[in-house]
Design a protein around this motif. Sequence first.
Motif, PDB file in Angstrom:
ATOM      1  N   ILE A 368      39.205  12.808  62.860  1.00 17.56           N
ATOM      2  CA  ILE A 368      39.370  12.941  61.434  1.00 17.56           C
ATOM      3  C   ILE A 368      39.576  14.466  61.133  1.00 17.56           C
ATOM      4  CG2 ILE A 368      38.653  12.659  58.907  1.00 17.56           C
ATOM      5  CD1 ILE A 368      36.797  10.348  60.316  1.00 17.56           C
ATOM      6  N   ALA A 369      40.473  14.677  60.374  1.00 16.03           N
ATOM      7  CA  ALA A 369      41.082  16.052  60.073  1.00 16.03           C
ATOM      8  C   ALA A 369      40.883  16.312  58.377  1.00 16.03           C
ATOM      9  CB  ALA A 369      42.459  16.429  60.500  1.00 16.03           C
ATOM     10  N   TYR A 370      40.185  17.405  58.133  1.00 16.44           N
ATOM     11  CA  TYR A 370      40.341  17.723  56.549  1.00 16.44           C
ATOM     12  C   TYR A 370      41.190  19.205  56.454  1.00 16.44           C
ATOM     13  CZ  TYR A 370      36.806  14.435  55.566  1.00 16.44           C
ATOM     14  OH  TYR A 370      35.916  13.305  55.397  1.00 16.44           O
ATOM     15  N   LEU A 371      42.396  19.014  55.825  1.00 19.28           N
ATOM     16  CA  LEU A 371      43.384  20.004  56.004  1.00 19.28           C
ATOM     17  C   LEU A 371      43.614  20.602  54.472  1.00 19.28           C
ATOM     18  CD1 LEU A 371      46.101  18.922  58.411  1.00 19.28           C
ATOM     19  CD2 LEU A 371      43.890  20.165  58.891  1.00 19.28           C
ATOM     20  N   GLY A 372      43.455  21.999  54.380  1.00 16.92           N
ATOM     21  CA  GLY A 372      43.517  22.558  53.042  1.00 16.92           C
ATOM     22  C   GLY A 372      45.100  23.221  53.131  1.00 16.92           C
ATOM     23  N   HIS A 401      42.716  13.850  55.857  1.00 15.17           N
ATOM     24  CA  HIS A 401      42.629  14.021  54.432  1.00 15.17           C
ATOM     25  C   HIS A 401      43.294  15.601  53.996  1.00 15.17           C
ATOM     26  CE1 HIS A 401      39.546  10.817  54.201  1.00 15.17           C
ATOM     27  NE2 HIS A 401      38.946  11.249  55.375  1.00 15.17           N
ATOM     28  N   CYS A 402      43.683  15.464  53.093  1.00 19.91           N
ATOM     29  CA  CYS A 402      44.446  16.462  52.459  1.00 19.91           C
ATOM     30  C   CYS A 402      44.128  17.314  51.195  1.00 19.91           C
ATOM     31  CB  CYS A 402      45.927  16.245  52.048  1.00 19.91           C
ATOM     32  SG  CYS A 402      47.015  15.528  53.553  1.00 19.91           S
ATOM     33  N   ILE A 403      43.813  18.486  51.235  1.00 18.66           N
ATOM     34  CA  ILE A 403      43.174  19.250  49.952  1.00 18.66           C
ATOM     35  C   ILE A 403      44.127  20.324  49.455  1.00 18.66           C
ATOM     36  CG2 ILE A 403      41.427  20.653  49.431  1.00 18.66           C
ATOM     37  CD1 ILE A 403      40.018  19.381  51.983  1.00 18.66           C
ATOM     38  N   GLY A 404      44.360  20.125  48.236  1.00 21.15           N
ATOM     39  CA  GLY A 404      45.340  21.080  47.281  1.00 21.15           C
ATOM     40  C   GLY A 404      46.754  20.564  47.214  1.00 21.15           C
ATOM     41  N   PRO A 405      47.282  21.387  46.114  1.00 23.23           N
ATOM     42  CA  PRO A 405      48.598  20.738  45.855  1.00 23.23           C
ATOM     43  C   PRO A 405      49.566  20.916  46.769  1.00 23.23           C
ATOM     44  CG  PRO A 405      48.136  23.116  44.725  1.00 23.23           C
ATOM     45  CD  PRO A 405      47.000  22.276  45.311  1.00 23.23           C
ATOM     46  N   LEU A 406      49.689  21.963  47.587  1.00 22.52           N
ATOM     47  CA  LEU A 406      50.707  22.041  48.946  1.00 22.52           C
ATOM     48  C   LEU A 406      50.465  20.999  49.836  1.00 22.52           C
ATOM     49  CD1 LEU A 406      50.739  25.905  49.133  1.00 22.52           C
ATOM     50  CD2 LEU A 406      52.329  24.385  48.031  1.00 22.52           C
ATOM     51  N   MET A 407      49.348  20.813  49.940  1.00 18.96           N
ATOM     52  CA  MET A 407      48.949  19.682  51.277  1.00 18.96           C
ATOM     53  C   MET A 407      49.435  18.240  50.573  1.00 18.96           C
ATOM     54  SD  MET A 407      47.857  19.933  54.167  1.00 18.96           S
ATOM     55  CE  MET A 407      47.851  21.465  55.017  1.00 18.96           C
ATOM     56  N   GLY A 408      49.862  18.064  49.457  1.00 15.33           N
ATOM     57  CA  GLY A 408      50.260  16.907  48.767  1.00 15.33           C
ATOM     58  C   GLY A 408      51.546  16.380  49.519  1.00 15.33           C
ATOM     59  N   ALA A 409      52.391  17.558  49.900  1.00 15.25           N
ATOM     60  CA  ALA A 409      53.531  17.428  50.864  1.00 15.25           C
ATOM     61  C   ALA A 409      53.084  16.570  52.092  1.00 15.25           C
ATOM     62  CB  ALA A 409      54.329  18.496  50.702  1.00 15.25           C
ATOM     63  N   LEU A 410      52.267  17.124  52.701  1.00 19.70           N
ATOM     64  CA  LEU A 410      51.629  16.402  53.845  1.00 19.70           C
ATOM     65  C   LEU A 410      51.266  15.080  53.778  1.00 19.70           C
ATOM     66  CD1 LEU A 410      51.161  16.277  56.809  1.00 19.70           C
ATOM     67  CD2 LEU A 410      48.972  17.463  56.515  1.00 19.70           C
ATOM     68  N   HIS A 411      50.434  14.834  52.656  1.00 18.53           N
ATOM     69  CA  HIS A 411      49.954  13.549  52.259  1.00 18.53           C
ATOM     70  C   HIS A 411      51.108  12.513  52.253  1.00 18.53           C
ATOM     71  CE1 HIS A 411      47.632  10.488  49.977  1.00 18.53           C
ATOM     72  NE2 HIS A 411      46.882  11.073  50.819  1.00 18.53           N
ATOM     73  N   ALA A 445      37.761  20.976  60.291  1.00 19.60           N
ATOM     74  CA  ALA A 445      37.864  21.653  58.889  1.00 19.60           C
ATOM     75  C   ALA A 445      39.011  22.653  59.033  1.00 19.60           C
ATOM     76  CB  ALA A 445      36.712  21.804  58.088  1.00 19.60           C
ATOM     77  N   LYS A 446      40.182  22.629  58.171  1.00 25.31           N
ATOM     78  CA  LYS A 446      41.265  23.821  58.470  1.00 25.31           C
ATOM     79  C   LYS A 446      41.846  24.063  57.131  1.00 25.31           C
ATOM     80  CE  LYS A 446      43.618  26.614  61.394  1.00 25.31           C
ATOM     81  NZ  LYS A 446      43.248  27.841  61.764  1.00 25.31           N
ATOM     82  N   GLY A 447      42.030  25.291  56.812  1.00 22.60           N
ATOM     83  CA  GLY A 447      42.575  25.487  55.636  1.00 22.60           C
ATOM     84  C   GLY A 447      42.621  27.131  55.211  1.00 22.60           C
ATOM     85  N   SER A 448      43.360  27.555  54.346  1.00 24.95           N
ATOM     86  CA  SER A 448      43.492  28.926  54.153  1.00 24.95           C
ATOM     87  C   SER A 448      41.989  29.141  53.479  1.00 24.95           C
ATOM     88  CB  SER A 448      44.565  29.264  53.127  1.00 24.95           C
ATOM     89  OG  SER A 448      45.889  29.286  53.739  1.00 24.95           O
ATOM     90  N   LEU A 449      41.817  30.646  53.569  1.00 24.81           N
ATOM     91  CA  LEU A 449      40.334  30.879  53.215  1.00 24.81           C
ATOM     92  C   LEU A 449      40.205  30.487  51.550  1.00 24.81           C
ATOM     93  CD1 LEU A 449      37.730  32.272  54.084  1.00 24.81           C
ATOM     94  CD2 LEU A 449      38.861  34.479  53.282  1.00 24.81           C
ATOM     95  N   SER A 450      41.054  30.718  50.833  1.00 27.61           N
ATOM     96  CA  SER A 450      40.890  30.527  49.249  1.00 27.61           C
ATOM     97  C   SER A 450      40.846  29.111  49.147  1.00 27.61           C
ATOM     98  CB  SER A 450      42.210  30.896  48.813  1.00 27.61           C
ATOM     99  OG  SER A 450      43.377  30.384  48.921  1.00 27.61           O
ATOM    100  N   MET A 451      40.925  28.349  49.924  1.00 28.44           N
ATOM    101  CA  MET A 451      40.905  26.877  49.934  1.00 28.44           C
ATOM    102  C   MET A 451      39.205  26.196  49.841  1.00 28.44           C
ATOM    103  SD  MET A 451      43.743  25.860  48.646  1.00 28.44           S
ATOM    104  CE  MET A 451      43.088  23.799  48.543  1.00 28.44           C
ATOM    105  N   ALA A 452      38.748  27.226  50.419  1.00 27.82           N
ATOM    106  CA  ALA A 452      37.024  27.108  50.730  1.00 27.82           C
ATOM    107  C   ALA A 452      36.646  25.803  51.502  1.00 27.82           C
ATOM    108  CB  ALA A 452      36.488  27.169  49.431  1.00 27.82           C
TER     109      ALA A 452
END
Length: 470
Positions: A368-372, A401-411, A445-452
């Motif tokens: 399972i991946a959580y991507l920001g 699982h996708c987190i944030g508006p930009l990751m909506g494109a991946l979702h 769990a992986k994402g840019s720092l600002s995505m917490a």
Amino acid sequence: MSLWTAEEAAAATGGQAVGDWRVDGISIDTRSIAEGDLFVALKAARDGHDFVAQALEKGAGAALVSRRPEGVGDDAPLLLVDDVQTGLEALGRAGRARTDARVIAVTGSVGKTSTKEMLARMLSDQGRTHSAVASYNNHWGVPLTLARMPRDTEFAVIEIGMNHPGEISPLAKQARPHVAMVTTVAPVHLEAFDGIEGIAAEKAAIMDGLEPGGVAILNADIAEAPILQSVAKRVTRDVQWCGTGTGPIAPTYHLTGTTLRGDETEAEVTLPNAQTHRLHIQSLGAHFAMNALGALACLAALDLDLAKAVQSLSLWSPVTGRGARETVSLGAGQGEILLLDDSYNANPTSVAAALAVLAATPCAGRRIAYLGDMKELGPQEQRLHSDLADLDAVQALDEIHCIGPLMGALHAALPADKRGGHYATSDDVRADLAGQIAAGDVVLAKGSLSMALAKVVDGIRELGHGEATF
């Protein structure tokens, strides 16, 4: 022996010392300041002068300031300079100049912190070694690291980063490395550059600081290698190339084979003198093998014991937030999950590497991946997110699982059977974790720092009791 005396610090900065003080360390944060530190009152989100009184109350030996702060007595130990940032840079240059240390500077779009940590681990078994803590690689992090360097340092590793054009060269000139390494060039901070060619040119600027006779260690596999080569030709005669032999330039340090086994990586490398070594790395990932090859090339450039370096490398493991692996017990008799904490930062190259690691990790349950969101990618940001769905590694995963508006494109681009939830924030994910993860799962769990994404990591730990595996 003290790190700095009042007289030395005043001479280094051209400032005025108030009092006859000595300091044993340097700090920019009152939350972590140690007794006897020099507190540097930098201006960031808040003005550091507002915290000088607190720093002195906590035992700071002195404070580097551009004015006497309110609430600070006339006899308080200070170093008064015209500008605190400029004063810190001057102190860093003086710290670098007063040692005989052999210095390695590392930059790259991906892998510079891991490579710095590898180098520090390998060098520490061959002499007194100093390196940056965390990712202190910017306009204040580099001079702070140099100013903290003990007088008797034999080896130093300086990490240099950038967000905009023109940042790396002045930092490299402060560090004055004997060896300069570029790990790789990737589409990171694209919004500040016209294209990846501009990023390559900026990374190549680390060679501007090379000492006479210095060595450049460069990535031979990337398409931008010729850009690095054109800069290297102007600044040094000694250029060593690291790679697999699949890029535009033939490597002098050759990665001839990489094996991912369990939670470890083994790599076979051939050096310019045809000597071979087998590298053992306590973490999974082909990218770690490339970083380790570059680190070995750096030690060879300093004529150090490579056999000992290979042994030292086998004791290295990633730091928290940068690929660290952690088992989380779900309670007595309820089994465990494996957490891959790569939450510190993200760009297309590092996400691809992290997903490849997740895909290769042995698993009794699901992967399972959580991507920001990946930030600072410029006009191509939507495509760079959706393109992740085409990675081969995605086929081996069970849920993303996708987190944030930009990751909506991946979702939207993911196959339906791989598509997990799409969340606005990491806090939203944390509320749903209990129903998404079960015993035997491996979770990234992986994402840019600002995505917490660190909040997601903490939420996973709260499912049980975290225990570091190395």
